[in-house]
Design an enzyme around this catalytic site. Sequence first.
Site, PDB file in Angstrom:
ATOM      1  N   SER A 187      60.968 -11.632 100.682  1.00  0.00           N
ATOM      2  CA  SER A 187      60.877 -10.170 100.757  1.00  0.00           C
ATOM      3  C   SER A 187      59.539  -9.703 100.217  1.00  0.00           C
ATOM      4  O   SER A 187      58.910 -10.387  99.399  1.00  0.00           O
ATOM      5  CB  SER A 187      61.996  -9.528  99.934  1.00  0.00           C
ATOM      6  OG  SER A 187      61.730  -9.667  98.539  1.00  0.00           O
ATOM      7  N   ASP A 188      59.091  -8.540 100.667  1.00  0.00           N
ATOM      8  CA  ASP A 188      58.004  -7.899  99.948  1.00  0.00           C
ATOM      9  C   ASP A 188      58.546  -7.499  98.573  1.00  0.00           C
ATOM     10  O   ASP A 188      59.761  -7.466  98.339  1.00  0.00           O
ATOM     11  CB  ASP A 188      57.472  -6.685 100.711  1.00  0.00           C
ATOM     12  CG  ASP A 188      56.003  -6.402 100.393  1.00  0.00           C
ATOM     13  OD1 ASP A 188      55.520  -6.858  99.343  1.00  0.00           O
ATOM     14  OD2 ASP A 188      55.343  -5.728 101.198  1.00  0.00           O
ATOM     15  N   CYS A 189      57.648  -7.208  97.661  1.00  0.00           N
ATOM     16  CA  CYS A 189      58.046  -7.149  96.254  1.00  0.00           C
ATOM     17  C   CYS A 189      58.837  -5.881  95.931  1.00  0.00           C
ATOM     18  O   CYS A 189      58.320  -4.773  96.054  1.00  0.00           O
ATOM     19  CB  CYS A 189      56.811  -7.291  95.383  1.00  0.00           C
ATOM     20  SG  CYS A 189      56.022  -8.895  95.673  1.00  0.00           S
ATOM     21  N   TRP A 190      60.069  -6.092  95.565  1.00  0.00           N
ATOM     22  CA  TRP A 190      61.047  -5.057  95.256  1.00  0.00           C
ATOM     23  C   TRP A 190      61.538  -4.329  96.527  1.00  0.00           C
ATOM     24  O   TRP A 190      62.141  -3.278  96.449  1.00  0.00           O
ATOM     25  CB  TRP A 190      60.528  -4.077  94.201  1.00  0.00           C
ATOM     26  CG  TRP A 190      60.586  -4.689  92.826  1.00  0.00           C
ATOM     27  CD1 TRP A 190      61.602  -4.593  91.928  1.00  0.00           C
ATOM     28  CD2 TRP A 190      59.605  -5.536  92.223  1.00  0.00           C
ATOM     29  NE1 TRP A 190      61.315  -5.325  90.794  1.00  0.00           N
ATOM     30  CE2 TRP A 190      60.094  -5.909  90.949  1.00  0.00           C
ATOM     31  CE3 TRP A 190      58.364  -6.026  92.621  1.00  0.00           C
ATOM     32  CZ2 TRP A 190      59.389  -6.742  90.082  1.00  0.00           C
ATOM     33  CZ3 TRP A 190      57.665  -6.855  91.759  1.00  0.00           C
ATOM     34  CH2 TRP A 190      58.174  -7.197  90.511  1.00  0.00           C
ATOM     35  N   ALA A 191      61.292  -4.935  97.690  1.00  0.00           N
ATOM     36  CA  ALA A 191      61.738  -4.305  98.938  1.00  0.00           C
ATOM     37  C   ALA A 191      63.257  -4.323  99.073  1.00  0.00           C
ATOM     38  O   ALA A 191      63.840  -3.413  99.679  1.00  0.00           O
ATOM     39  CB  ALA A 191      61.107  -5.008 100.139  1.00  0.00           C
TER      40      ALA A 191
END
Length: 697
Positions: free
Chosen positions: A240-244
Amino acid sequence: MEKYLDKSLSAQERAEDLVSRMTLEEKASQLRYDAPAIERLGVPEFNWWNEALHGIARAGTSTMFPQAIGLAAMFDEVGLHRIAEIISMEGRAKYNTFSAEEDRDIYKGLTFWSPNINIFRDPRWGRGHETYGEDPYLTATLGKSFVEGIQGKGKVLRGAACAKHFAVHSGPEALRHEFDAVCNPKDMNETYLPAFKVLVDAGVEGVMGAYNRVNGEPACASTALMDKLDEWGFDGYFVSDCWAIRDFHTAHMVTANAEESIALALKLGCDCNCGNTYIHMMSAYEKGMVTEEDITKACVHLMRTRIRLGLFDGGTPEFDSISWDCVACKEHVAASLDSARKSMVLLKNNGVLPIDKRKISSIGVIGPNANSIDALRANYFGVAAGYTTILQGIQQECGDDVRVYYAQGSALLADRIEPLARKNDGISEAVICAKNSDVVVLCVGLDATVEGEQGDTGNAFAGGDKIDLLLPEAQRDLMDAVLAVGKPTVVVVLTGSAMNPLADRADALLHAWYPGQEGGKAVADIIFGKVSPSGKLPVTFYETADLLPEFTDYSMKNRTYRYAENNVLYPFGFGLTYSEVSVDRASYRKEGVVTVTVTNKGEYAVDEVVQVYIRSEESEHEVLNTRLCGFKRVSLARGESKKVQIKIAPSAFEVVDNDGRRFVPGGEYSIFAGISQPDELSFRLGKPRCKKLTVNI
């Protein structure tokens, strides 16, 4: 010997054996980006998060190359492959030495979350300078070279590249956590997906999802996107993109809580969570939302990548020997300088360039980017062992022979340099500097504190995006004042994106991007004629943002050179040199080879980029204008003529219909071969007309 230590077995077999020996809790812990050690199995701590966009970032000293958009402007897949090799060598050297010190912190692993192969569809997007530009073919070709350079071709990966952000993602930054990018099937398969497919076919080890939704589904948990990866045969890991994943329940509102978000992401194929949502994995399991099989599958994917990196082999002889000495070594710094020279695009020149030092006694270097390190390094940067600003590069080149005057002239963004001073407090000094100089180099633009990723810039007014294509007002005032002096003036623009500097009165205009640690030396080498500029625009430069479609509109209508209807200031593929290169002949063989003869008729040795464009003349599904389908950088001595052969892939003859179906319509095609796009504006701006070939399929 345990099977997972047996190098004769496949990475899949070894990973399955290793994961089978883990408890459920241990397996769940490995799905975080900051995976803890499992000492009883000899699994060390591993942090998946590392950045290598244009050099190893955020982990101390490394060689810093031009930002990705500048690397794209080289139009040089061979050169970019070499740059990626250097980056991964430095990454492996850092990993070797950090690990020996038991330092396994963030940004110190071997999984590099690069390249960014999103399409730079709108020049207002702050992160666009992380990409390879607006064209699917150029992006795919350069992305493939970067991946192969990072990973190498051996059984063991030197580093693991990651294609991001899958898939329809290019702003606005301020809305990215809740935005739904609506994309029709034609644009999806013609523009946004092709580069990802090419990189998957090339064996990219990782794919990262995006923050936004795509046609209603979160990009990190999209049935449509994950089905594409399965269709293409992707067998790496998905992150995932970060904190997505947190955005699922806090911003997109497609789930109610962390456990539901975990279930949605994990079951659809998100193996690794950059962020902290997966720390609730066992809670999701205990509530019956995910199964042990779901967790096991993801863990196998992650361990398979670590095995491919040789991390359970008791040492990798071909990579263990890469030592700290290679980091920021002279050879690598020289490669950074070479790439900076090749990346810069000369957009205008009335003859003032190159400057003959024998004919001047003084030169004025003016502007907020003249002595700026920030303007060299862009975002996602490491710390270079040394930097050469434009002022320093010109001072070094001039030595004691030419007096170099300097004035900052303005702040980058604010309306004054000193907080207690009046507005435009630096302009009078800039005017004095210009009046006392035989020639002026005016260095303007932006830096990554203004345009970039949301949260990484001080640009609170647009989340890192630009609101228009103009210089900040203070710099416009500075330019007006300096140009009014009437001295021969070279404007050097340092930005990561398309910009209209309103420099009509300037004698020359050089777009330098964010050129890396040796950017100032590269500028000096170009303006004093040590090398000819040779970069080409990987994006269209527009006259104004007012005529662009809405930023939130992901349709390609009137976007990029393929669909532009108006508003073009400088075309995609354009860039001047110090010489006159003619396109003498072009031919096509039905094996798919275009042969172009180019001749250097000028006084300078130059690099040129032979470009080939195509369009179907019979299909209603063709793009509005033309499509790039081949290119090659070529070096030409004075008077030299060369035949350049460019292979055109069969896929170049495909079009995409409104249902997203890709097919070869057959019939008549026009193929254009030259050193620019086949448009009238490139011709008017100084490039020779392309040769047109007619081909029937």
